[in-house]
Design a protein around this motif. Structure first.
Motif, PDB file in Angstrom:
ATOM      1  N   GLN A 242      -3.499  40.477 -54.722  1.00 25.06           N
ATOM      2  CA  GLN A 242      -2.608  40.385 -53.572  1.00 25.06           C
ATOM      3  C   GLN A 242      -2.333  38.930 -53.187  1.00 25.06           C
ATOM      4  OE1 GLN A 242      -1.175  43.217 -52.690  1.00 25.06           O
ATOM      5  NE2 GLN A 242      -2.506  44.083 -54.275  1.00 25.06           N
ATOM      6  N   PRO A 243      -1.066  38.576 -52.980  1.00 20.70           N
ATOM      7  CA  PRO A 243      -0.734  37.211 -52.559  1.00 20.70           C
ATOM      8  C   PRO A 243      -1.433  36.855 -51.241  1.00 20.70           C
ATOM      9  CG  PRO A 243       1.236  38.409 -53.215  1.00 20.70           C
ATOM     10  CD  PRO A 243       0.131  39.413 -53.171  1.00 20.70           C
ATOM     11  N   GLY A 244      -2.057  35.710 -51.222  1.00 18.43           N
ATOM     12  CA  GLY A 244      -2.684  35.231 -49.999  1.00 18.43           C
ATOM     13  C   GLY A 244      -4.126  35.632 -49.813  1.00 18.43           C
ATOM     14  N   THR A 263      -2.958  35.273 -42.547  1.00 17.11           N
ATOM     15  CA  THR A 263      -2.068  35.798 -41.514  1.00 17.11           C
ATOM     16  C   THR A 263      -2.127  37.321 -41.471  1.00 17.11           C
ATOM     17  OG1 THR A 263      -0.143  36.031 -42.977  1.00 17.11           O
ATOM     18  CG2 THR A 263      -0.487  33.871 -41.922  1.00 17.11           C
ATOM     19  N   PRO A 264      -1.801  37.911 -40.310  1.00 14.52           N
ATOM     20  CA  PRO A 264      -1.750  39.376 -40.243  1.00 14.52           C
ATOM     21  C   PRO A 264      -0.641  39.951 -41.117  1.00 14.52           C
ATOM     22  CG  PRO A 264      -0.933  38.392 -38.198  1.00 14.52           C
ATOM     23  CD  PRO A 264      -1.539  37.283 -39.000  1.00 14.52           C
ATOM     24  N   GLU A 265       0.433  39.178 -41.292  1.00 17.97           N
ATOM     25  CA  GLU A 265       1.542  39.661 -42.121  1.00 17.97           C
ATOM     26  C   GLU A 265       1.117  39.821 -43.576  1.00 17.97           C
ATOM     27  OE1 GLU A 265       3.006  37.891 -38.453  1.00 17.97           O
ATOM     28  OE2 GLU A 265       1.759  37.048 -40.059  1.00 17.97           O
ATOM     29  N   SER A 266       0.368  38.850 -44.107  1.00 22.41           N
ATOM     30  CA  SER A 266      -0.071  38.953 -45.499  1.00 22.41           C
ATOM     31  C   SER A 266      -1.087  40.069 -45.668  1.00 22.41           C
ATOM     32  CB  SER A 266      -0.640  37.616 -45.982  1.00 22.41           C
ATOM     33  OG  SER A 266      -1.699  37.169 -45.152  1.00 22.41           O
ATOM     34  N   ALA A 267      -1.932  40.280 -44.656  1.00 26.38           N
ATOM     35  CA  ALA A 267      -2.888  41.385 -44.724  1.00 26.38           C
ATOM     36  C   ALA A 267      -2.174  42.727 -44.681  1.00 26.38           C
ATOM     37  CB  ALA A 267      -3.895  41.273 -43.576  1.00 26.38           C
ATOM     38  N   ASP A 268      -1.195  42.855 -43.791  1.00 29.85           N
ATOM     39  CA  ASP A 268      -0.434  44.112 -43.700  1.00 29.85           C
ATOM     40  C   ASP A 268       0.283  44.411 -45.012  1.00 29.85           C
ATOM     41  OD1 ASP A 268      -1.196  44.571 -41.087  1.00 29.85           O
ATOM     42  OD2 ASP A 268       0.597  43.646 -40.219  1.00 29.85           O
ATOM     43  N   ARG A 269       0.878  43.372 -45.590  1.00 30.29           N
ATOM     44  CA  ARG A 269       1.618  43.556 -46.845  1.00 30.29           C
ATOM     45  C   ARG A 269       0.670  44.009 -47.963  1.00 30.29           C
ATOM     46  NH1 ARG A 269       2.883  38.646 -47.629  1.00 30.29           N
ATOM     47  NH2 ARG A 269       4.536  38.696 -46.058  1.00 30.29           N
ATOM     48  N   PRO A 279      -2.502  55.868 -53.855  1.00 36.99           N
ATOM     49  CA  PRO A 279      -2.394  56.740 -52.676  1.00 36.99           C
ATOM     50  C   PRO A 279      -3.653  57.554 -52.390  1.00 36.99           C
ATOM     51  CG  PRO A 279      -1.087  57.580 -54.514  1.00 36.99           C
ATOM     52  CD  PRO A 279      -1.527  56.214 -54.902  1.00 36.99           C
ATOM     53  N   ASP A 280      -4.547  57.665 -53.368  1.00 35.56           N
ATOM     54  CA  ASP A 280      -5.792  58.405 -53.148  1.00 35.56           C
ATOM     55  C   ASP A 280      -6.904  57.513 -52.581  1.00 35.56           C
ATOM     56  OD1 ASP A 280      -5.680  57.034 -55.568  1.00 35.56           O
ATOM     57  OD2 ASP A 280      -7.217  58.295 -56.494  1.00 35.56           O
ATOM     58  N   TRP A 281      -6.637  56.221 -52.406  1.00 36.02           N
ATOM     59  CA  TRP A 281      -7.590  55.310 -51.778  1.00 36.02           C
ATOM     60  C   TRP A 281      -7.273  55.172 -50.291  1.00 36.02           C
ATOM     61  CZ3 TRP A 281      -7.932  50.344 -55.345  1.00 36.02           C
ATOM     62  CH2 TRP A 281      -8.395  50.728 -56.620  1.00 36.02           C
ATOM     63  N   THR A 282      -8.228  54.640 -49.532  1.00 35.35           N
ATOM     64  CA  THR A 282      -7.982  54.222 -48.154  1.00 35.35           C
ATOM     65  C   THR A 282      -7.772  52.717 -48.146  1.00 35.35           C
ATOM     66  OG1 THR A 282      -9.370  55.982 -47.242  1.00 35.35           O
ATOM     67  CG2 THR A 282      -8.925  54.102 -45.824  1.00 35.35           C
ATOM     68  N   SER A 283      -6.659  52.280 -47.589  1.00 38.56           N
ATOM     69  CA  SER A 283      -6.341  50.861 -47.533  1.00 38.56           C
ATOM     70  C   SER A 283      -5.882  50.525 -46.119  1.00 38.56           C
ATOM     71  CB  SER A 283      -5.241  50.509 -48.545  1.00 38.56           C
ATOM     72  OG  SER A 283      -4.915  49.140 -48.497  1.00 38.56           O
ATOM     73  N   ARG A 284      -6.582  49.609 -45.467  1.00 42.43           N
ATOM     74  CA  ARG A 284      -6.349  49.373 -44.047  1.00 42.43           C
ATOM     75  C   ARG A 284      -6.361  47.895 -43.716  1.00 42.43           C
ATOM     76  NH1 ARG A 284      -5.936  53.143 -39.425  1.00 42.43           N
ATOM     77  NH2 ARG A 284      -6.132  51.789 -37.608  1.00 42.43           N
ATOM     78  N   ALA A 285      -5.299  47.392 -43.093  1.00 40.85           N
ATOM     79  CA  ALA A 285      -5.292  46.031 -42.572  1.00 40.85           C
ATOM     80  C   ALA A 285      -6.058  46.020 -41.240  1.00 40.85           C
ATOM     81  CB  ALA A 285      -3.871  45.549 -42.357  1.00 40.85           C
ATOM     82  N   VAL A 286      -6.930  45.034 -41.079  1.00 41.52           N
ATOM     83  CA  VAL A 286      -7.787  44.982 -39.889  1.00 41.52           C
ATOM     84  C   VAL A 286      -7.910  43.560 -39.382  1.00 41.52           C
ATOM     85  CG1 VAL A 286      -9.172  46.978 -40.656  1.00 41.52           C
ATOM     86  CG2 VAL A 286      -9.898  44.643 -41.262  1.00 41.52           C
ATOM     87  N   VAL A 287      -8.478  43.439 -38.191  1.00 41.69           N
ATOM     88  CA  VAL A 287      -8.923  42.159 -37.656  1.00 41.69           C
ATOM     89  C   VAL A 287     -10.435  42.272 -37.472  1.00 41.69           C
ATOM     90  CG1 VAL A 287      -8.830  40.510 -35.765  1.00 41.69           C
ATOM     91  CG2 VAL A 287      -6.743  41.680 -36.510  1.00 41.69           C
TER      92      VAL A 287
END
Length: 292
Positions: A242-244, A263-269, A279-287
């Motif tokens: 993943q970039p960043g 940045t939160p944007e790079s984490a969200d992306r 799609p069968d994994w859990t992937s979550r952007a967090v702080v």
């Protein structure tokens, strides 16, 4: 008594984890930098004649076979510490964290039970006292009672909140495979681990300082966990692409992995891309919360 109360049980992540050889009692000494995410479970409580627990949420099914889970164990321990065996409450756990994922979900739920029942029952225990009570519930519970950046040592009972640590943007990925801790520690013991040294102070004021500190320690259980559950390596590889992504690591004994971003944007992306690819994994952007 308070009519009702709710408490948040955040995901616990080990940004670093050093493990020593087992002690005579079989427990492993640890030295870990622990942080907590803004993603987790929610525990609600209100007074009742008995102690009962209901489960809701997307992760409830994974706990249905364990009616005496750590939440009730924590409630019994708190009641015993208060020497008030007559106390009762109805607890509702809204479960969102995956089970056996290396995110301390059960321990964080237990810690939330200690905090919320301390309020509902008007017991007046301090956070330090609740953490001490948590030692009889589970090794990770004292850290989860504090739920802030900290250094965890001993077998988890020695908790030192950090005086300086930044909030960090990250992504947590769980590739869906539960990883029992026993086989991972057994495989690690076969590598003849060395006793733990004192280690450097765990302090940082910003992301760059945090990355420099984290570069000094990794996760000693990562290699044995990958050998037991190879999909962990796939999750780490997905995060590294993943970039960043500034730091990629497994949390705890697996299978969840994490990456830190600027940045939160790079984490969200990154979280969205991994969710699309897997799609069968859990992937979550967090702080990950910083030191207060």
């Amino acid at each position: 008594m308070t009519d009702a109360a709710t408490d948040f049980a955040p995901a616990k992540v080990n940004l670093s984890l050093r493990v020593g050889p087992p002690r005579a009692d079989g427990y492993h000494p640890l030295d870990s930098l622990v942080v907590f995410a803004d993603w987790g479970d929610t525990l609600s409580a209100y007074p009742a004649d008995t102690l009962t627990l209901s489960l809701t949420g997307p992760g409830a099914e994974g706990l249905q076979s364990d009616p005496q889970n750590l939440v009730l164990k924590a409630a019994y321990a708190l009641r015993a510490a208060a020497d008030q065996p007559e106390l009762g409450a109805h607890l509702t756990l809204d479960k969102h964290l995956p089970v056996a994922a290396g995110l301390g979900g059960g321990s964080s739920d237990a810690a939330a039970a200690l905090r919320v029942l301390n309020r509902v029952w008007d017991l007046g225990f301090s956070i330090k006292q609740l953490a001490e009570i948590g030692t009889v519930v589970g090794a990770d519970v004292p850290a989860c009672v504090h739920a802030r950046p900290l250094r965890m040592q001993g077998i988890g009972e020695r908790v030192t909140p950090l005086i300086a640590w930044p909030a960090l943007h990250g992504v947590i990925v769980h590739p869906g495979a539960p990883v029992p801790t026993g086989p991972v520690f057994k495989a690690y013991d076969a590598t003849s681990p060395q006793p733990l040294s004192a280690g450097a102070p765990m302090l940082a004021g910003d992301l760059e300082a945090a990355l420099n500190r984290l570069a000094l320690d990794g996760n000693d259980l990562e290699a044995p966990a990958i050998a037991h559950c190879p999909v962990i390596e796939s999750a780490l590889a997905a995060l590294k692409r993943q970039p960043g992504a500034r730091l990629v690591r497994m949390s705890g004994s697996g299978a969840s992995c994490l990456a830190l971003f600027e940045t939160p944007e790079s984490a969200d992306r990154a979280a969205r891309l991994i969710a699309h690819e897997h799609p069968d994994w859990t992937s979550r952007a967090v702080v990950f919360g910083g030191a207060a």
